[in-house]
Design a protein around this motif. Sequence first.
Motif, short mmCIF file in Angstrom:
data_model
loop_
_atom_site.label_atom_id
_atom_site.label_comp_id
_atom_site.label_asym_id
_atom_site.label_seq_id
_atom_site.Cartn_x
_atom_site.Cartn_y
_atom_site.Cartn_z
N ASP A 8 -3.67 21.16 -15.88
CA ASP A 8 -4.49 20.00 -16.25
C ASP A 8 -5.36 19.70 -15.03
O ASP A 8 -4.93 19.03 -14.09
CB ASP A 8 -3.59 18.81 -16.58
CG ASP A 8 -4.38 17.53 -16.85
OD1 ASP A 8 -5.62 17.55 -16.72
OD2 ASP A 8 -3.74 16.51 -17.18
N HIS A 41 -5.99 16.11 -13.50
CA HIS A 41 -4.90 15.40 -12.86
C HIS A 41 -4.20 16.30 -11.84
O HIS A 41 -2.98 16.16 -11.63
CB HIS A 41 -3.92 14.88 -13.92
CG HIS A 41 -4.57 13.94 -14.86
ND1 HIS A 41 -4.98 14.32 -16.12
CD2 HIS A 41 -4.93 12.64 -14.71
CE1 HIS A 41 -5.54 13.28 -16.72
NE2 HIS A 41 -5.54 12.25 -15.89
N SER A 42 -4.96 17.18 -11.24
CA SER A 42 -4.43 18.08 -10.22
C SER A 42 -5.36 18.07 -9.02
O SER A 42 -6.56 17.81 -9.17
CB SER A 42 -4.30 19.50 -10.78
OG SER A 42 -3.41 19.53 -11.87
N GLN A 66 -0.45 19.12 -12.26
CA GLN A 66 0.11 18.86 -13.58
C GLN A 66 -0.17 20.06 -14.46
O GLN A 66 -1.29 20.59 -14.47
CB GLN A 66 -0.51 17.62 -14.22
CG GLN A 66 0.06 16.31 -13.74
CD GLN A 66 -0.41 15.15 -14.60
OE1 GLN A 66 -0.50 15.27 -15.83
NE2 GLN A 66 -0.68 14.02 -13.96
#
Length: 193
Positions: free
Chosen positions: A28, A31-32, A184
């Motif tokens: 993801d 969100h990383s 994520q």
Amino acid sequence: MTYDDNSAATATTSATALPLAAGDWTLDPLHSAVNFTVRHLGIAKVRGRFAQVEAALHIGERVDDIRVNATIALASIDTGNADRDAHVRQADLLDVERRPTMTYVSHGVSGKGDDWSLEGELTIGDVTRPVALDVEFGGVVDVPMDGSRHAGFEATGEIRRSDFGLDFGAGLLGDVVKIQLDMQFVEPQGQGG
């Protein structure tokens, strides 16, 4: 947040002890983050990140079958200063024309509970060196907006620039680069727990 904890005591021998479905988990990217810190003049730290990363997490039937592969675009470096970033990309520093990416390929995982160690090899340009990362498993959550299932990890470690032939700026930049990864991954579709 929904967190599944299935028998952490046996986590060193079986992937089923992890709350992760077998299969290929996708990154993801929203969100990383791939962050780093290096000393400047020995008195302060410069912090930065790489904005473009591709990574995949393969979960097999056993811990021995867990694999992580990542490719990072070196030209995506961002230290918060556009002029400095442009200079770092040049031939006398990162030389992104000759070394467009760095890659990490894992070859072993060990640990239990929330604390793990990931062994692998980092390649920058034509140089490959072993790099170990300490990994903290953040847990698993079902995302209410779309029903997808995400797993979170934080990994830390360090490398020496000189090990990869990146010894420019001796005396100006420290040799040790500290790495912090916040990642994520999204469970393969149809694998919900």
